[in-house]
Write a protein that holds these residues in place. Sequence first.
Motif, short mmCIF file in Angstrom:
data_model
loop_
_atom_site.label_atom_id
_atom_site.label_comp_id
_atom_site.label_asym_id
_atom_site.label_seq_id
_atom_site.Cartn_x
_atom_site.Cartn_y
_atom_site.Cartn_z
N ILE B 255 14.07 26.72 8.11
CA ILE B 255 13.30 25.76 8.91
C ILE B 255 13.78 25.81 10.36
O ILE B 255 12.97 25.77 11.29
CB ILE B 255 13.42 24.34 8.30
CG1 ILE B 255 12.73 24.34 6.93
CG2 ILE B 255 12.81 23.32 9.22
CD1 ILE B 255 12.72 23.01 6.23
N VAL B 256 15.09 25.93 10.54
CA VAL B 256 15.61 26.03 11.90
C VAL B 256 15.03 27.25 12.59
O VAL B 256 14.53 27.18 13.72
CB VAL B 256 17.15 26.10 11.87
CG1 VAL B 256 17.70 26.47 13.24
CG2 VAL B 256 17.73 24.78 11.40
N VAL B 257 15.05 28.39 11.90
CA VAL B 257 14.50 29.61 12.49
C VAL B 257 13.02 29.40 12.83
O VAL B 257 12.56 29.76 13.91
CB VAL B 257 14.65 30.80 11.50
CG1 VAL B 257 13.83 31.98 11.96
CG2 VAL B 257 16.11 31.19 11.39
N TYR B 258 12.30 28.77 11.92
CA TYR B 258 10.87 28.56 12.15
C TYR B 258 10.64 27.71 13.38
O TYR B 258 9.87 28.07 14.28
CB TYR B 258 10.25 27.89 10.91
CG TYR B 258 8.78 27.58 11.08
CD1 TYR B 258 7.82 28.55 10.81
CD2 TYR B 258 8.36 26.33 11.51
CE1 TYR B 258 6.48 28.28 10.96
CE2 TYR B 258 7.01 26.05 11.67
CZ TYR B 258 6.08 27.02 11.39
OH TYR B 258 4.75 26.75 11.55
N LEU B 259 11.32 26.56 13.45
CA LEU B 259 11.04 25.62 14.53
C LEU B 259 11.48 26.19 15.88
O LEU B 259 10.79 26.01 16.88
CB LEU B 259 11.74 24.28 14.26
CG LEU B 259 11.18 23.52 13.06
CD1 LEU B 259 11.93 22.22 12.85
CD2 LEU B 259 9.68 23.26 13.22
N LEU B 260 12.60 26.87 15.90
CA LEU B 260 13.12 27.34 17.18
C LEU B 260 12.48 28.65 17.63
O LEU B 260 12.21 28.86 18.80
CB LEU B 260 14.64 27.53 17.10
CG LEU B 260 15.47 26.27 16.95
CD1 LEU B 260 16.95 26.61 16.97
CD2 LEU B 260 15.15 25.27 18.05
N LEU B 261 12.25 29.55 16.67
CA LEU B 261 11.96 30.92 17.06
C LEU B 261 10.60 31.44 16.65
O LEU B 261 10.20 32.51 17.07
CB LEU B 261 13.05 31.84 16.48
CG LEU B 261 14.47 31.53 16.92
CD1 LEU B 261 15.45 32.35 16.11
CD2 LEU B 261 14.65 31.84 18.39
N MET B 262 9.89 30.72 15.78
CA MET B 262 8.71 31.33 15.21
C MET B 262 7.66 31.67 16.27
O MET B 262 6.99 32.69 16.18
CB MET B 262 8.12 30.42 14.14
CG MET B 262 7.23 31.14 13.16
SD MET B 262 7.94 32.69 12.57
CE MET B 262 8.92 32.15 11.21
N ARG B 263 7.56 30.82 17.28
CA ARG B 263 6.59 31.08 18.33
C ARG B 263 6.85 32.46 18.96
O ARG B 263 5.95 33.26 19.16
CB ARG B 263 6.69 29.98 19.38
CG ARG B 263 5.65 30.00 20.44
CD ARG B 263 5.81 28.77 21.30
NE ARG B 263 5.38 27.55 20.60
CZ ARG B 263 4.11 27.18 20.51
NH1 ARG B 263 3.18 27.91 21.08
NH2 ARG B 263 3.77 26.07 19.89
N ARG B 264 8.14 32.71 19.21
CA ARG B 264 8.49 33.98 19.85
C ARG B 264 8.43 35.12 18.84
O ARG B 264 8.14 36.27 19.20
CB ARG B 264 9.88 33.89 20.47
CG ARG B 264 9.93 32.77 21.49
CD ARG B 264 11.24 32.72 22.22
NE ARG B 264 11.54 33.99 22.88
CZ ARG B 264 12.70 34.24 23.45
NH1 ARG B 264 13.65 33.32 23.43
NH2 ARG B 264 12.93 35.39 24.03
N PHE B 265 8.69 34.82 17.59
CA PHE B 265 8.57 35.82 16.54
C PHE B 265 7.13 36.33 16.50
O PHE B 265 6.85 37.52 16.52
CB PHE B 265 8.95 35.20 15.20
CG PHE B 265 8.71 36.08 14.00
CD1 PHE B 265 9.37 37.29 13.87
CD2 PHE B 265 7.82 35.70 13.01
CE1 PHE B 265 9.17 38.09 12.77
CE2 PHE B 265 7.61 36.50 11.90
CZ PHE B 265 8.28 37.70 11.78
#
Lengths: 436, 276, 318
Positions: B255-265
């Motif tokens: 969830i942390v990865v999703y919230l912080l980075l998913m947009r850039r992913f």
Amino acid sequence: MVNSKRGISRREMLRLMGVGTVGTALGSHIAYAQSVPESGTFRFQIESGPGTDFVAVVDAFIEEHPEITVEFSQVEAAVVGVDWQRIAMEAGAVDLISNENPKFLKLDPVLKAGLIQPLDGYRDLYEWDDWVLAAALRRSSRGGQLWTLPLYYEICGASYRKSVLESFDVGEPQTWEEFIQMLEKFKAAGLIPLTNGHRGFSQIQMIHYQFWASIGGLSGPGSITDVIFGDGKFTDAPSVEAAQAILDIYNAGLLDPDVLSITQDDGNERFISGAAALNVTGTWFYSEMQRQFDDDWDMLTMPGPGGGPIWCTGETEAMVIPAAAQDPDAAALFLDFCVKGTGAKILLERGNLLATKAFGELAIPQIQRLPIITGDESSLLIFGWLPQNSQDAYQQGLGGILAGAITPAQWAQQVQDAWERDIEDGQIPEDRSDLL
Amino acid sequence: MLSTKLMRYALYALVILLALPFVFPSLWVLMASFSTNTQITMDSLALPDRLYVENYAHAWTGAKFSTFVYNSLAVSGSVTVLIGVLATMLGYAVSRLDFPGRRLLLLLIMMAIVTPVFSYLEPLTRVVRHLGLANSRTAVILTTTATFLPVPTLLMRSFFLTLPEELGDAGRVEGASEWGVFRHIMAPLARSGVLTVLIFAFLWSWNDLLLPAVFLQAPDKYTIAYAITTLKPAGFRQDHVTMFAASIISTGPMIVVYLLLMRRFIAGLTVGGLRG
Amino acid sequence: MSALASKLRPRPLESWRSASSKAREQWLLALVLVTPALIMMGIFVFYPALQTIGLSFYKWDGISPDMGNFVGFKTFARATDNYPFSQAIKNSLLWGVVGLFVPTIIGLIAAALVEDTNLRPKPLFRFAFFVPYFFSMAVAAALFTRVYDPSYGMINQVIQALGFTDVKPQWLGDGRIAIYAAMGVFVWHETAFCYIVFTAAIQQIDRSLYDSAKVDGASEVQVFRYITIPSVRDVATFVMTIMLIVGLTPFAVVFPLTTPGLGGPYYSTEILPTLIFKKARMGYNASEAAALGVILLILVIGIVTVFLWFRERTAPKD
């Protein structure tokens, strides 16, 4: 057949398998005169399930034998496959290791690989024949030598609450008819008569062992003993009839209708919550029942059609000393501590059923009545006797029978085929009569 | 006007209906993780009488999930870093450098993608054992990196191919070495591609079951996914709530990865990653 | 990835002798960049993969010091002449088809519904469709053993609550539906991955295409058919390839659902990986495991190649 054109050279393969270590080690154990050590160190590894009980045993051992150092570790091996012991032994990382059971699935492969050493010197030195059950020692031998020392015994059956049986005014069934009547009574009262779990590790096989033992007797043609050690076949009448009997109680609604979907742990929950009257399990469930119900529980063995109740027993926690062991004498001293010393007492008090006669008088009544203590003859709990091919066919096939995918006769044929394939593959000794 | 409004409602209904099977089981697990085993076996759809937060405490300390989370972070973290570095290097080499055997190398990488690790499971365990890595997190890290590497490499390759070649030439005119062009011009420009690859590697290694199952024998080394699938409470009982709580705990890093980075992913995935 | 193949065409290389200093420097750098990765893949992928092929022609239990005899294709015959194997092949192929189409199509439709409409709030819906991916595949499968439980399981409880009290499917116990139940977990989990990648792809589509289509009076469905789908073609190929590979080896689903009696009930969920795991890890049958590994290898390479070839052949000409 030695030539260099193979895909992988034999030498390379041997090197990869760590055979070098084994070869050196095979020579090394001869250098030891088997004796009671005055000092020493041994590294001991065991599965974490039974390992919990061994923590206390190791502590007591260190207290009694301050001259010996023990490096003790536990492994979680239930699901990762059959070869964790092999890895440890090949690496020369242990002096004593639990090889689980002394049967074809576990003992014969490591024996074939030359990874373990015979224990006969210690057997004589510590007079284990006077303590350990003769059958257990016999089944742990190959080629006239003792290769492993089983510390536990396991017995499967159907557990029940004494109070529940009393309230239905029934006792432990002595015949198939009594057994069915009993199940019918439970069913009429809205209970699950007999619960069991098939998904994951199928314990329908535990029902089959009991019916089969009951129908085939201790040693008659087609009995369990006859198939495992003699010329009997899985397709002989007793085993097929036993499978048919399971199907019959399932179709009659006397076996948990969810049996194929649930795991044995679910079954245990159904039993503990009171939803199920009988639960197919074994002595490994004893300590939990003692914790849950005080003394209000016991276990029976289920009679099959035309037979009486016969217990199925099997050895386990079979300890081996690797060929590469650095201090087998210290390891053997610890084994003896578990056979007739304080170790045996500790293991027994924790609710384990031992393969040794020591301290039998301390056991709870539920254990006192079992064949291991009473000396009665018993049949075989065959889990572990079957290598992977036959075990898979046996276990999956019993589910297939209940699902209507195959008939009991087809199931028996499939198991027999797999069994013969395992013999052909060298996973089972051709002549097994000396194990009997 | 009415019809557009109706269409709008229909659209919402449709999407919610479509999303329901994805969300509902997760909500059920979340709810059950605050319940009791008895409640679940009685009526698993009912709300618990209070929030049993102690389930989480038990999962975290009693069932040792703090250890498993640490192991997973250690394994996935190492794999992510290794793959990030190796895929960038390899991806750059096969996209921007001329050298003999490049075509063969690309072919090997593509072959590796379609070679399932199951097909060589047994020899692989032998190799690991021979290297003395049996029952170690290192074995999981190295094998996971090697088996996952091909896809991120191709992603990085596509990414480098979208960067204009002139940038490198400009650097060379300025007197930069080939290493300098890679290290100081191209690699920094590929940052968003690298980020995509890092996230990819993290998601996949966090997800993996097989390699931990094969290479880890001691429970104190289990990764969280493997620990949850083999969770075995004492006494042959069922412990649903601990398992549910542990599963919810396991979603934390994701969830942390999703919230912080998913947009850039997402951005990285499309800018260059998949256009190749 | 199909387009990748076309980029593999060789370019004329200068020889070392005549190479410019730039070329030489590139060769050296390539050596430095390639070597670490190649060593790792060599040790942990290519070497064991080659060993597998060698091993599959021997009869060896995996533990005896003597590696046994060269028996040619006999090991293959032995590994394939049984019911579990035919089940594994059937299930693997079925699973490949499901993997190829189901999560990808649902993922694409969901992504289009969220991104191409005026649905609000978008982040909430994106989160909702991505939720399954927060659980790893194996954890999802472990959770679904509870979701599928016949008595307290979520699905049967919902069925009960809806009033169908005598409907009680044995999701994992009934051999006829267990494989679909297992695939359900796979689809549940992998759709989230497809969804997020398609979301990324759709967000990159030039908005003016949509606007001009609207001006021309195209319906939502037409826009989806003639703009969205062609625009995400390359991404779809990538996603479908991944799903195909994962779908042919869904061990992380089957293992938690059926362990340790892998592939049950009665081989209904058997797949090649469970069979290999059983032969190699739960019994002593290294050669048969290797033979099955070779078959799996051929299967995956064959199917993926055919798929990529098909995608390339049907690709629109620029």
